[in-house]
Design a protein around this motif. Sequence first.
Motif, PDB file in Angstrom:
ATOM      1  N   TRP A  86       3.796  -2.549  -0.292  1.00 33.30           N
ATOM      2  CA  TRP A  86       3.492  -1.634  -1.432  1.00 33.30           C
ATOM      3  C   TRP A  86       4.895  -1.065  -2.020  1.00 33.30           C
ATOM      4  O   TRP A  86       5.910  -0.833  -0.908  1.00 33.30           O
ATOM      5  CB  TRP A  86       2.469  -0.733  -1.249  1.00 33.30           C
ATOM      6  CG  TRP A  86       2.284  -0.196   0.313  1.00 33.30           C
ATOM      7  CD1 TRP A  86       3.710   0.680   0.746  1.00 33.30           C
ATOM      8  CD2 TRP A  86       1.852  -0.535   1.413  1.00 33.30           C
ATOM      9  NE1 TRP A  86       3.496   1.030   2.078  1.00 33.30           N
ATOM     10  CE2 TRP A  86       2.224   0.360   2.572  1.00 33.30           C
ATOM     11  CE3 TRP A  86       0.748  -1.183   1.449  1.00 33.30           C
ATOM     12  CZ2 TRP A  86       1.669   0.349   3.739  1.00 33.30           C
ATOM     13  CZ3 TRP A  86       0.100  -1.210   2.922  1.00 33.30           C
ATOM     14  CH2 TRP A  86       0.676  -0.491   4.007  1.00 33.30           C
ATOM     15  N   PHE A  88       5.716   2.352  -4.415  1.00 35.54           N
ATOM     16  CA  PHE A  88       5.167   3.351  -5.285  1.00 35.54           C
ATOM     17  C   PHE A  88       6.547   4.055  -5.705  1.00 35.54           C
ATOM     18  O   PHE A  88       7.449   4.563  -5.334  1.00 35.54           O
ATOM     19  CB  PHE A  88       4.271   4.215  -4.258  1.00 35.54           C
ATOM     20  CG  PHE A  88       3.006   3.593  -4.080  1.00 35.54           C
ATOM     21  CD1 PHE A  88       2.211   3.701  -5.164  1.00 35.54           C
ATOM     22  CD2 PHE A  88       2.675   2.960  -2.989  1.00 35.54           C
ATOM     23  CE1 PHE A  88       0.820   3.098  -4.917  1.00 35.54           C
ATOM     24  CE2 PHE A  88       1.652   2.248  -2.806  1.00 35.54           C
ATOM     25  CZ  PHE A  88       0.347   2.196  -3.661  1.00 35.54           C
ATOM     26  N   ALA A  98      -1.068   6.501  -2.824  1.00 36.38           N
ATOM     27  CA  ALA A  98      -1.003   5.281  -2.109  1.00 36.38           C
ATOM     28  C   ALA A  98      -1.852   4.985  -1.300  1.00 36.38           C
ATOM     29  O   ALA A  98      -2.317   3.819  -1.031  1.00 36.38           O
ATOM     30  CB  ALA A  98       0.543   5.667  -1.397  1.00 36.38           C
TER      31      ALA A  98
END
Length: 179
Positions: A86, A88, A98
């Motif tokens: 991921w 963010f 998140a």
Amino acid sequence: MIIETEHLIIRDFQEKDAVGLLEYLSHPRVNCFVSERLCSEESALAYISNTPKELLRYAVCLKEDDFIIGDVFALREEADTFNVGWHFNQRFEGKGLAHEAATEFLDYLFREAGARRIYGFVEDDNLRSKRLCERLGMRYEGCMKEFISFVCHPDGTPRYEDTCIYAVLNKEWKNNKNR
């Protein structure tokens, strides 16, 4: 694919995401994403349109205004094993977003994509991502010392990263959700 949570929508990328994507990928905060650095809206649009077919990559957007604040991605390595990650936007840290996005994404991979095992690589000094893995119920499986180099020292020699592995099995995920 669309997943709605209390605060977020996880969906396919759209052209309008280029500005927000550029905001958080113009200066990736961890070295493993340095090759994904974006320098213009055009490069962000290319990033959106050139997602490799084998990569599941989705925009994470605020539900209130559909503004992109990050993305989640997974690569199927075996029929039932996924490597996840991921990005963010730092501007939205500390709000649990998140965790909310990653929880729903992993749940999607277990429920809809047939995952038996999900794992992720995390640079040893990436404390936020390590904490997120732990909050997700992922097990620390070890740390590979000087595993890979993404950047170089000022003298041009490779800077090797210590890389941790976190993983969770479908049966562990189900047990954690039932608690």
